[in-house]
Design a protein around this motif. Structure first.
Motif, PDB file in Angstrom:
ATOM      1  N   ARG A   1       2.152  -5.461  -6.614  1.00  0.00           N
ATOM      2  CA  ARG A   1       2.736  -6.176  -5.120  1.00  0.00           C
ATOM      3  C   ARG A   1       3.172  -4.995  -3.743  1.00  0.00           C
ATOM      4  NH1 ARG A   1       5.234 -11.841  -3.557  1.00  0.00           N
ATOM      5  NH2 ARG A   1       5.159 -11.868  -1.098  1.00  0.00           N
TER       6      ARG A   1
ATOM      7  N   ASP B   1      -5.235 -11.280   4.779  1.00  0.00           N
ATOM      8  CA  ASP B   1      -3.799 -11.609   4.822  1.00  0.00           C
ATOM      9  C   ASP B   1      -3.254 -12.717   4.761  1.00  0.00           C
ATOM     10  OD1 ASP B   1      -1.697 -10.563   2.998  1.00  0.00           O
ATOM     11  OD2 ASP B   1      -1.079  -9.426   4.928  1.00  0.00           O
TER      12      ASP B   1
ATOM     13  N   GLN C   1       0.726 -18.250  -0.185  1.00  0.00           N
ATOM     14  CA  GLN C   1       1.225 -18.144   1.466  1.00  0.00           C
ATOM     15  C   GLN C   1       0.417 -18.787   2.147  1.00  0.00           C
ATOM     16  OE1 GLN C   1       1.415 -14.065   2.476  1.00  0.00           O
ATOM     17  NE2 GLN C   1       2.125 -13.509   0.536  1.00  0.00           N
TER      18      GLN C   1
ATOM     19  N   GLU D   1       1.615  -0.611   5.286  1.00  0.00           N
ATOM     20  CA  GLU D   1       1.244  -1.040   6.177  1.00  0.00           C
ATOM     21  C   GLU D   1       2.228  -1.211   7.419  1.00  0.00           C
ATOM     22  OE1 GLU D   1       2.191  -5.208   4.563  1.00  0.00           O
ATOM     23  OE2 GLU D   1       1.564  -5.999   6.395  1.00  0.00           O
TER      24      GLU D   1
ATOM     25  N   LEU E   1       7.555  -7.294   9.103  1.00  0.00           N
ATOM     26  CA  LEU E   1       6.964  -6.936   7.014  1.00  0.00           C
ATOM     27  C   LEU E   1       8.081  -7.282   5.702  1.00  0.00           C
ATOM     28  CD1 LEU E   1       5.360  -7.696   4.783  1.00  0.00           C
ATOM     29  CD2 LEU E   1       5.420  -4.442   5.170  1.00  0.00           C
TER      30      LEU E   1
HETATM   31  N1  GUN Z   1       3.424  -5.885   1.741  1.00  0.00           N
HETATM   32  C1  GUN Z   1       3.721  -6.646   0.454  1.00  0.00           C
HETATM   33  N2  GUN Z   1       4.018  -8.448   0.052  1.00  0.00           N
HETATM   34  C2  GUN Z   1       3.279  -8.058   0.813  1.00  0.00           C
HETATM   35  C3  GUN Z   1       2.655  -9.513   1.320  1.00  0.00           C
HETATM   36  O1  GUN Z   1       3.268 -10.292   0.876  1.00  0.00           O
HETATM   37  N3  GUN Z   1       2.188  -9.549   2.571  1.00  0.00           N
HETATM   38  C4  GUN Z   1       1.875  -8.394   3.336  1.00  0.00           C
HETATM   39  N4  GUN Z   1       1.448  -8.816   4.392  1.00  0.00           N
HETATM   40  N5  GUN Z   1       2.255  -7.607   2.903  1.00  0.00           N
HETATM   41  C5  GUN Z   1       3.144  -7.672   1.392  1.00  0.00           C
END
Ligand code: GUN
Ligand code: ZN
Length: 437
Positions: A210, A324, A88, A241, A99
């Motif tokens: 993931r 991140d 990334q 998140e 997100l």
């Molecule tokens: N949740 C699942 N994949 C990702 C990602 O690549 N980045 C972030 N910040 N959250 C995620």
């Protein structure tokens, strides 16, 4: 560095040897910090062999021992980035989405390029070089779904003698077909990669589903089996998140008590499990994290850029710090600490300079169960160091000239730092790498 090679490093030594806590108790903060102006680290075979005042240790060194003179600079343990996506670096600064839409619009297309091993190898070179330029010597790294992306990253990290944790992303649904594996291929690839890389040099493997929305229950069952078969590998994933993501998981896994409980049901909560974000956990989840030994990766820069929410550091479980990238817009843990400070301020919490330093070094080492190897300047630990120059910019020089003591100097440093300009260089197992780029 060969086993008996000696080298000395001179400068103002600073680290945490314990958790200073968030409570701003001055006695606890002072007990947790070690500050040795004009100190000397003696490094033998890449490990710290002795620490003391330069004036005491220098006269005892043989004339053939090289001394790196960093007087006026600060020497800290190398920073730890506990949550970062190496592919990334190609989407840093992508604009305008939160997100789930950000993944679809920017991240998934970019990750498809890593099917090409040559592309992945060149990106791994850039990524490792940039990590070191920012003073980061250990990271927990997400590669892509392609096993070749893990080979590329691990080979580059091995070539540089780095202590790194990484793994192949597993996802078999809710992603473009070009990025999907299957439960069977996820199982085979993960086991092959563990055999190839876990324990090679200073590398460790991380089982990397993931996040729950992109793995079927069948694939999570595969993860469960691999985790049980290899109790000493890492596990890394994302949890809680973003609120839309949390609601989606509720629909996908209606039987689970919570998002975290999805992972718990598959035996994925334990020591060396690193859960990215953890913003929207509830108290029962936090207690479960604490009891299991799992750690949260707090990623304040990403949380601000993606508008995910404000992580509260007053939690009972282990916490590490993550950039991140590419949700986060830089690899600098110093700038990440600046963002951590602001995220806590918005909730009425003051992150002291000592607590910030702890988060980026010993705290993260503890969260990753690496406390016996890295995270502080103590005899026996690996000599992964960062050298900071408090005079690097005109603004730092001006602010530094009117600093009222160490805490003030440190907080000015963390809050004013931009783009790693203050990083003078990095040591990897005792070998100096000047900052470039
Ligand atoms: N949740 C699942 N994949 C990702 C990602 O690549 N980045 C972030 N910040 N959250 C995620
Ligand atoms: Zn992430």
């Amino acid at each position: 560095m060969p086993a008996e090679t000696l080298r000395a490093v001179r400068g103002d030594l600073l680290c945490c040897v314990d958790d200073p806590g968030l409570s701003l108790d001055p006695a606890r903060q002072a007990a947790a910090l070690r500050w040795l102006p004009d100190g000397l680290l003696l490094i033998r075979g890449g490990r710290i062999a002795e620490i003391g005042p330069a004036a005491r240790l220098l006269p005892r060194l043989g004339p053939d021992v090289p001394v790196d003179d960093h007087r006026g600079r600060m020497i800290l343990p190398g920073f730890i980035d506990a949550h970062v996506h190496f592919p990334q670096i190609d989407v840093i600064g992508s604009y305008g989405e939160q997100l789930l839409q950000w993944l679809e619009r920017y991240t998934f297309p970019a990750e498809q390029r890593y099917a090409d091993p040559e592309y992945a190898a060149l990106a791994a070179q850039d990524f490792c070089a940039q990590l070191l330029a920012e003073g980061t010597t250990t990271a927990a790294v997400y590669c892509t779904v392609h096993a070749a992306s893990v080979d590329a990253f691990m080979a580059e990290a091995r070539r540089r003698n780095l202590r790194m944790i990484a793994g192949k992303i597993l996802m078999d649904r809710n992603a473009p077909p070009a990025l999907c594996d299957t439960p069977a291929s996820a199982d085979r690839d993960s086991r092959d990669l563990i055999a190839r890389w876990h324990g090679a040099g200073r590398l460790s493997y991380a089982l990397t589903p993931r996040f729950a929305p992109t793995s079927t229950p069948e694939q999570l069952a595969v993860c469960s089996k691999i985790a049980a078969d290899f109790p000493d590998i890492y596990i890394q994933t994302h949890v809680a998140e973003n609120r839309q993501e949390v609601a989606w998981v509720r629909d996908l896994f209606p039987d689970a008590r919570s998002y975290l409980d999805v992972y718990d049901r598959y035996g994925l909560l334990r020591d060396r499990a690193i859960y990215g974000h953890c913003i929207w956990l509830d108290d029962a989840d936090r207690a479960r994290m604490a009891a299991s030994g799992a750690a949260a990766a707090f990623c304040p820069s990403s949380n601000l850029v993606l508008g995910s929410g404000l992580y509260d550091l007053r939690v009972p479980h282990r916490v590490a710090l993550g950039s991140d990238v590419g949700g986060g817009t830089h690899l600098s843990m110093l700038r990440t600490l600046g963002d951590a400070y602001k995220v806590q301020q918005l909730q009425g919490i003051s992150l002291s300079p000592a607590a910030a330093l702890y988060l980026a070094t010993l705290g993260s080492a503890r969260a990753l169960c690496l406390e016996d190897k890295i995270g502080s300047l103590e005899v026996g630990k690996e000599a992964d160091l960062v050298v900071l120059d408090p005079h690097a910019t005109a603004m730092l020089r001006r602010r530094g000239s009117v600093c009222a003591g160490l805490e003030d100097a440190l907080s000015a440093f963390f809050l004013m730092m931009t783009l790693g300009e203050g990083v003078y260089g990095t040591y990897v197992l005792g070998d100096f790498i000047p900052r470039t780029g």
